[in-house]
Design an enzyme around this catalytic site. Structure first.
Site, PDB file in Angstrom:
ATOM      1  N   HIS A 186      -6.004  -0.817   1.043  1.00 17.59           N
ATOM      2  CA  HIS A 186      -5.427  -2.162   0.870  1.00 17.59           C
ATOM      3  C   HIS A 186      -6.447  -3.184   0.401  1.00 17.59           C
ATOM      4  O   HIS A 186      -6.262  -4.402   0.590  1.00 17.59           O
ATOM      5  CB  HIS A 186      -4.788  -2.612   2.198  1.00 17.59           C
ATOM      6  CG  HIS A 186      -3.542  -3.433   2.036  1.00 17.59           C
ATOM      7  ND1 HIS A 186      -3.498  -4.790   2.259  1.00 17.59           N
ATOM      8  CD2 HIS A 186      -2.289  -3.091   1.663  1.00 17.59           C
ATOM      9  CE1 HIS A 186      -2.281  -5.237   2.057  1.00 17.59           C
ATOM     10  NE2 HIS A 186      -1.531  -4.233   1.676  1.00 17.59           N
ATOM     11  N   HIS A 286       3.883   1.317  -7.672  1.00 14.51           N
ATOM     12  CA  HIS A 286       3.862   0.522  -6.449  1.00 14.51           C
ATOM     13  C   HIS A 286       5.219  -0.151  -6.295  1.00 14.51           C
ATOM     14  O   HIS A 286       5.739  -0.729  -7.239  1.00 14.51           O
ATOM     15  CB  HIS A 286       2.758  -0.523  -6.593  1.00 14.51           C
ATOM     16  CG  HIS A 286       2.591  -1.447  -5.437  1.00 14.51           C
ATOM     17  ND1 HIS A 286       2.973  -2.771  -5.491  1.00 14.51           N
ATOM     18  CD2 HIS A 286       2.050  -1.264  -4.205  1.00 14.51           C
ATOM     19  CE1 HIS A 286       2.668  -3.358  -4.350  1.00 14.51           C
ATOM     20  NE2 HIS A 286       2.114  -2.471  -3.541  1.00 14.51           N
TER      21      HIS A 286
END
Length: 383
Positions: A186, A286
């Site tokens: 992340h 994504h």
């Protein structure tokens, strides 16, 4: 046929939907949003629609994409590219409905019979991942993804590394070796810690490690790759083929993750995927977003030979008030079987939006922003 009108709907949990209407009554839907910046993207969409597209033939998608991108002296970035992305999705939806075909048929046709999907587990600060993993596998998923760590200091303790290792060990122990586990850093981790973490996690054979460093530090990826044989993934915060060019030339990325609502839509991501194929790089778009974004991803996945797997946000930790299926007339289009979803077959994006639900929920106040995390000393941490 020409574009006559458009509407924008900000809906929970954190999505922005675009409805584009043409002179013959055909409607196309898009999802132009930057999570936490919906109102800013709304302004960009309005500017583009009002100045470039109202009154135009919706079928000239490539021409419109070029005008929207190149029509401004300042280009790229998350806001502009997300606005273009949602508009592009809506135009493809209209074109598919005009020719009574799913978008992937107009882009060359299917390259696979179905698309594999993965399921999120564990939340922002990952916890109780073993039980969650076992439950998702029991539900039929064959691939999972989890956050690697909570916030980390630039150089953190052995205990922090051990904690990350223990979490993936817990998941691997719960699901065995037949299930894939993606691990998302992340962008929370410095290159110093990323090198240590990828080595520590490697014995548990992650499917990939995602965004081991922020995209502004992509120059560190070759160093990180020297510390692991685990495939490296990145790309959710990259917005055009030009952003990806140097990444491909590095030769260390195995999987790219462009976002169909951030990286210029169907038109641009299809080009990025073809570039990736030339470098022997797979694609896994994504998509922690809504149904229109997911439908757009599946259209590109279906006609892209280097598609590996698709992210989807059903039951993801962000969706506390509304979920993907809530806005669909027929939720079965996203029905998962044995970790796969069938190819979309209906015209356009392959979904019918429940407009009544959209309008009702757009009346709610939506003001989602990601949390601001802090280290123990009060300094800002990456979320």
């Amino acid at each position: 046929m020409h574009i006559t009108d458009y509407e924008l709907f900000e809906v929970p949990p954190r999505w922005l939907f675009l409805k584009v209407t043409t002179s013959d009554g055909t409607v196309g839907w898009g999802e132009p949003v930057v999570e936490g910046r919906a109102k800013t993207v709304r302004g960009a969409v309005e500017e583009l629609m009002d100045n470039y597209l109202l009154g135009e033939d919706p079928g000239r998608i490539e021409h419109h994409w070029q005008r929207l991108y190149r029509g401004g002296f300042y280009r790229g970035g998350p806001i502009l590219m997300s606005a273009i992305a949602g508009i592009d999705q809506a135009l493809w939806d209209i074109k598919g409905k005009r020719f009574d075909a799913p978008v992937h048929e107009l882009l060359g046709g299917a390259t696979a019979d179905r698309i594999r999907v993965y399921q999120w587990i564990g939340g922002d600060r990952p916890a109780d991942v073993g039980n969650a993993a076992a439950q998702k596998v029991d539900a039929g998923f064959t691939a999972l993804k989890m956050n690697a760590t909570p916030e980390m200091r630039r150089i953190d303790t052995p205990a922090a590394v051990d904690s990350a290792r223990d979490r993936i060990a817990e998941v691997r122990d719960a699901v065995g070796d037949d299930v894939d586990i993606g691990v998302d850093f992340h962008g929370r981790v410095s290159k110093s810690m990323a090198k240590r973490l990828v080595e520590a996690l490697e014995p548990y054979e992650p499917m990939f490690v995602e965004e081991p460093v922020l995209p502004e530090h992509n120059d560190a990826l070759p160093q990180i790759a020297q510390h692991t044989t685990t495939p490296i993934a990145t790309g959710e915060r990259m917005y055009s083929r030009w952003d990806y060019k140097e990444l491909f030339e590095q030769g260390v990325i195995d999987l790219i993750q462009p976002d169909l609502s951030h990286a210029g839509g169907i038109t641009e991501v299809k080009k990025i995927a073809s570039m990736a194929e030339a470098y022997d790089v797979a694609i896994a778009p994504h998509c922690p977003l809504g149904p229109i974004a997911l439908a757009s991803c599946l259209q590109v996945d279906a006609c892209t030979p280097n598609t590996l797997i698709q992210e989807q946000s059903l039951d993801i930790h962000y969706n506390e008030t509304s979920d993907v299926l809530d806005y669909l007339e027929d939720p079965d289009v996203f029905e998962y079987h044995d970790g796969y979803v069938d190819l979309p077959t209906d015209p356009g994006l392959g979904i019918e939006i429940d407009e009544e639900t959209v309008r009702k929920r757009a009346e709610q106040e939506v003001n989602w922003h990601n949390p601001i995390w802090k280290h123990d000393d009060g300094s800002v941490a990456e979320w």
